[in-house]
Write an enzyme that holds these catalytic residues in place. Structure first.
Site, mmCIF file in Angstrom:
data_model
loop_
_atom_site.group_PDB
_atom_site.id
_atom_site.type_symbol
_atom_site.label_atom_id
_atom_site.label_comp_id
_atom_site.label_asym_id
_atom_site.label_seq_id
_atom_site.Cartn_x
_atom_site.Cartn_y
_atom_site.Cartn_z
ATOM 1 C CG ASP A 90 -6.818 -1.531 -1.525
ATOM 2 O OD1 ASP A 90 -7.076 -2.745 -1.631
ATOM 3 O OD2 ASP A 90 -5.878 -1.085 -0.840
ATOM 4 C CG ASP A 103 -1.978 -1.061 1.200
ATOM 5 O OD1 ASP A 103 -2.402 -1.428 0.086
ATOM 6 O OD2 ASP A 103 -2.378 -1.540 2.272
#
Length: 201
Positions: free
Chosen positions: A158, A144
């Site tokens: 995401d 991330d």
């Protein structure tokens, strides 16, 4: 109004729905193309983040609205479920299966095909990390690097999953059917419950 014009009018919506209805092959093609493109973009962006960002050191991108912060997430949002990474991986695999089954059985429209392509591409992007990144298959950490204020750090995959889910909700709220043929009223057949019984002579 004569019977010919009545038949033409009643058949109009059905023919319109049929024209807007995609074949199963085209639906799967749209989903596959979107999913593959997104999965590739997701992996390219993650590799860039690993090569250019220092872990847990925020770098301003758009002021304080969007920062780049590299971290490795073994759980779900906000790091929840880090102790049960295989379960999280299993849920993502279940999403992939669910998307494919739904597409095969019910989807014949552009909107839903695009939405499912987004969801599938995002799921595949993160599954790649779970399966192929350290420490081991089903236990891999997701990369991330995008951070908004008061929001968990996320990635392109995401974004795709959330965007696809929002699109499906929007289509449902606006009454858009997954199969355009479902919008057209079914023609009444002589044996259907709603058919008007023939009067005895």
């Amino acid at each position: 109004m004569n019977s010919a014009s009545t038949e033409s009018t009643s058949a109009g919506p059905q023919r319109s729905g049929a024209r807007r209805r995609l074949s199963r092959g085209r639906v799967l093609g749209i989903i596959a193309v979107i999913a593959v493109v997104l999965a590739v973009i997701d992996q390219i962006s993650k590799n860039w983040a690993e090569a250019n960002l220092e872990e847990l050191v925020p770098q301003p991108f758009i002021g304080e609205i969007l920062q780049l912060t590299l971290l490795y997430n073994t759980g779900a949002a906000w790091g929840m479920g880090s102790e049960i990474t295989p379960v999280v991986t299993g849920l993502q695999l279940a999403i992939v299966v669910g998307v494919i089954v739904f597409a095969l059985k019910a989807v014949r429209s552009w909107g839903y095909a695009v939405a499912l392509g987004l969801i599938l591409g995002g799921a595949l992007g993160n599954i790649h990390d779970r399966m192929l990144r350290d420490p081991s298959p089903f236990h891999g950490a997701v990369v991330d690097f995008l951070e908004l204020p008061n929001w968990p750090v996320f990635n392109v995959a995401d974004m795709a999953v959330v965007g696809g889910a929002i699109l499906i909700i929007a289509l449902g709220l606006f009454g858009v059917a997954a199969d355009p043929a479902a919008d057209a009223p079914a023609a009444e057949s002589p044996g259907s419950p709603d058919a008007t019984p023939e009067e005895p002579r």
